[in-house]
Design a protein around this motif. Structure first.
Motif, short mmCIF file in Angstrom:
data_model
loop_
_atom_site.label_atom_id
_atom_site.label_comp_id
_atom_site.label_asym_id
_atom_site.label_seq_id
_atom_site.Cartn_x
_atom_site.Cartn_y
_atom_site.Cartn_z
N VAL A 28 -9.15 -7.48 -5.32
CA VAL A 28 -8.88 -7.68 -5.75
C VAL A 28 -9.58 -9.24 -7.07
N ASP A 29 -10.94 -9.51 -7.01
CA ASP A 29 -11.31 -9.78 -7.42
C ASP A 29 -11.29 -9.64 -8.94
N ASP A 30 -11.47 -8.34 -8.63
CA ASP A 30 -12.07 -7.79 -10.38
C ASP A 30 -11.09 -6.52 -10.48
N THR A 31 -10.77 -5.61 -11.32
CA THR A 31 -10.29 -4.61 -11.73
C THR A 31 -10.80 -3.44 -11.13
N LEU A 52 -11.87 -1.73 -8.36
CA LEU A 52 -11.23 -1.14 -7.30
C LEU A 52 -10.09 -0.30 -7.64
N PHE A 53 -9.13 -0.81 -8.23
CA PHE A 53 -8.22 -0.99 -8.81
C PHE A 53 -8.65 0.27 -9.93
N TYR A 111 -10.92 2.32 -10.05
CA TYR A 111 -10.86 3.88 -9.28
C TYR A 111 -9.25 4.18 -8.28
N TRP A 112 -9.06 3.51 -7.40
CA TRP A 112 -7.79 4.19 -7.74
C TRP A 112 -6.91 5.07 -8.48
N VAL A 113 -7.12 4.42 -9.62
CA VAL A 113 -6.53 4.83 -11.09
C VAL A 113 -6.98 5.77 -11.28
N ARG A 114 -8.21 6.79 -11.50
CA ARG A 114 -9.24 7.05 -12.31
C ARG A 114 -9.05 8.68 -11.47
N GLN A 115 -9.09 7.91 -9.54
CA GLN A 115 -8.44 9.15 -8.46
C GLN A 115 -7.27 10.28 -8.77
N HIS A 116 -5.94 9.45 -9.19
CA HIS A 116 -5.23 10.23 -9.42
C HIS A 116 -4.70 10.56 -10.74
N TYR A 148 -1.84 3.50 -17.51
CA TYR A 148 -1.27 4.61 -17.03
C TYR A 148 0.40 4.31 -16.81
N THR A 149 1.45 4.93 -16.43
CA THR A 149 2.69 5.66 -17.16
C THR A 149 3.24 4.62 -16.41
N ASP A 150 3.14 4.82 -15.27
CA ASP A 150 4.28 4.81 -13.80
C ASP A 150 3.62 2.94 -13.01
N ASP A 151 4.57 2.03 -12.67
CA ASP A 151 3.87 0.88 -12.02
C ASP A 151 3.21 0.90 -10.49
N LYS A 152 4.25 2.34 -10.07
CA LYS A 152 4.12 2.64 -8.46
C LYS A 152 2.65 2.66 -8.21
N LEU A 153 1.82 3.01 -9.05
CA LEU A 153 0.52 3.44 -9.52
C LEU A 153 -0.51 1.83 -8.30
N CYS A 154 0.48 1.35 -9.33
CA CYS A 154 -0.26 -0.34 -9.49
C CYS A 154 0.22 -1.32 -7.93
#
Length: 465
Positions: free
Chosen positions: A228-231, A233-234, A236-241, A255-261
């Motif tokens: 979590v040095d920056d966003t 990798l996150f 990438y995770w968001v785009r994968q979904h 994104y709309t669902d905070d469950k992703l984070c």
């Protein structure tokens, strides 16, 4: 994001940049100033477009020109970049350089101050994280004019990658290299743990299992980086979904669902709880060791997330490291990966020698001479012609050759390159890190951390865009 700021706001905006970039640290005396270039006898052998003095109207070609240039990096980058400047002066004896290299820490703090005072160097190494901020502040020149008149040849650069430097219709940065998120790993540590080396088809479940097995079998970190040095990798995770990190207007989280984070934070919190990844305090200690002292390099850790040129950068310390594309989301065929511009060269709007600066940038990108010196240290060259030349030259190390091949393999997994980071991105990164750390320390739940990040990021984005 589409509105244009008037020049009268430049001073205030740059001051705000300096405040928002404070997290990058201070310069700590890392900057040096040298004058590169030997005064060789004039040569009749032309290299690129004719040099014309831009500081005074009507100057004839070949008049003396000094280009101020700044970049960040380690000592190795400083040394070879100076060699490049010397080589350019050897073939362009009227051009000398005032070089201002720096470390990453403090680089953008100083640049913000220079932007506020109108004293930015002519040529500025620029990052994707900040190019929008400086473009919106009218600090960067539009380089499209030099593409249109043939000074800069972009015909061998992927158009999608080239457009990453285009902010609101202006080419405010010329991309120098491409990179993509990767996982660097130490094959010897994986072998010690009895774990197979990952392939491009591995999943996040495979990643977690590998990290946990390394810890169990060797008592070493399975994953020794900072997630979590920056966003990035996150993202990438968001785009994968199938989601976007930011809304289309860049005024809010996309994104709309905070469950992703929350799920992302939970995965890393679980690895830290098991000792498979360093907790925030342990990671802070790791950061003091420097790039070549990281556990993956020294054999005290198995994996870390980095950009694809990491193994090449640390090859003098450990030439056995390998890189692989990041894990894939189970059941998802969405292309979350993207080709990121490694960095840009921008030209200051205040520069009086824009044409000469553009000529140097063209040489930097498109000449075999420049790339023979640079040897892809700044990332994979953006010119397809230069990439082909370097592969066929036989000059690449095994790790460099693997990096070039990895680009071709990664392209199959890459989706569209996202827009440049919105204004306020450094604050967004900091809010993400703070929210995640609060969960890693057990102060809040991952769900509460995810909600806090959204609230803070929305406020930052709406205020700046």
């Amino acid at each position: 994001m589409k509105r244009s700021l008037k020049k009268i706001t430049a001073l205030g905006m740059a001051a705000a940049m300096a405040f928002s970039l404070a997290g990058c640290g201070s310069n700590n005396g890392n900057e040096t100033t040298t004058t590169g270039g030997s005064q060789a006898a004039p040569s009749t052998a032309a290299s690129g477009a004719e040099t014309q003095g831009a500081s005074t109207e009507g100057e004839s070609a070949g008049d003396p020109v000094t280009l101020k240039i700044t970049w960040w990096g380690g000592q190795g980058r400083h040394d070879y970049t100076q060699k490049m400047l010397d080589a350019y002066t050897a073939s362009h004896p009227n051009v000398t350089f005032e070089a201002m290299p720096s470390g990453w820490d403090g680089y953008f703090d100083k640049l913000a101050t220079q932007a506020a005072s109108g004293s930015m160097p002519d040529i500025v190494q620029m990052d994707y994280l900040y190019i929008t901020t400086y473009a919106k502040n009218n600090s960067l020149a539009d380089l499209q004019q030099f593409v249109d008149d043939g000074t800069i040849d972009t015909s061998k650069i992927d158009k999608n990658l080239l457009n990453t430097g285009n902010i609101d219709g202006k080419l405010n940065g010329l991309v120098l290299s491409s990179s993509y998120l990767s996982v660097g790993y130490n094959p010897e540590v994986l072998a010690e743990a009895g774990v197979e080396e990952p392939t491009g088809s591995w999943t996040w479940d495979d990643f977690v299992k590998t990290a946990e097995t390394v810890k169990e079998k060797t008592d070493k970190y399975g994953m020794a980086g900072g997630p979590v040095d920056d966003t990035n990798l996150f993202n990438y995770w968001v785009r994968q979904h199938g989601e976007s990190l930011f809304s289309e207007d860049k005024k809010a989280i996309g994104y709309t669902d905070d469950k992703l984070c929350a799920d992302f934070i939970q995965m890393w919190a679980d690895l830290m709880a098991k000792g498979a990844a360093p907790n925030p305090d342990e990671y802070a200690a790791i950061q003091t060791l420097g790039e070549e002292g990281r556990p993956v390099v020294t054999g005290e850790g198995a994996m870390l997330t980095e950009w694809n040129n990491y193994a090449t950068k640390v090859s003098k310390t450990n030439d056995k490291l390998k890189m692989v594309t990041p894990p894939m989301a189970v059941g998802s065929d969405t292309k979350g990966l993207w080709m990121k511009p490694g960095m840009f060269f921008s030209v200051a709007e205040t520069s009086k020698v824009k044409k000469e600066a553009a000529e140097f940038i063209d040489w930097f990108i498109n000449s075999e001479e420049a790339n023979d010196i640079m040897m892809a240290e700044r990332g994979t060259p953006v010119s397809s012609e230069i990439r082909d030349y370097m592969v066929s030259s036989g000059k690449l190390s095994d790790q460099q050759a693997a990096m070039f091949k990895g680009v071709e393999d990664a392209l199959a997994l890459c989706g569209e390159t996202p827009d440049p980071d919105p204004v306020g991105m450094s604050e967004v990164n900091e809010s993400f890190k703070n929210a995640a750390y609060s969960a890693f320390y057990g102060q809040v739940s991952p769900e509460d951390a995810a909600a806090k990040f959204r609230k803070d990021a929305d406020a930052i984005l709406s205020r700046n865009n």
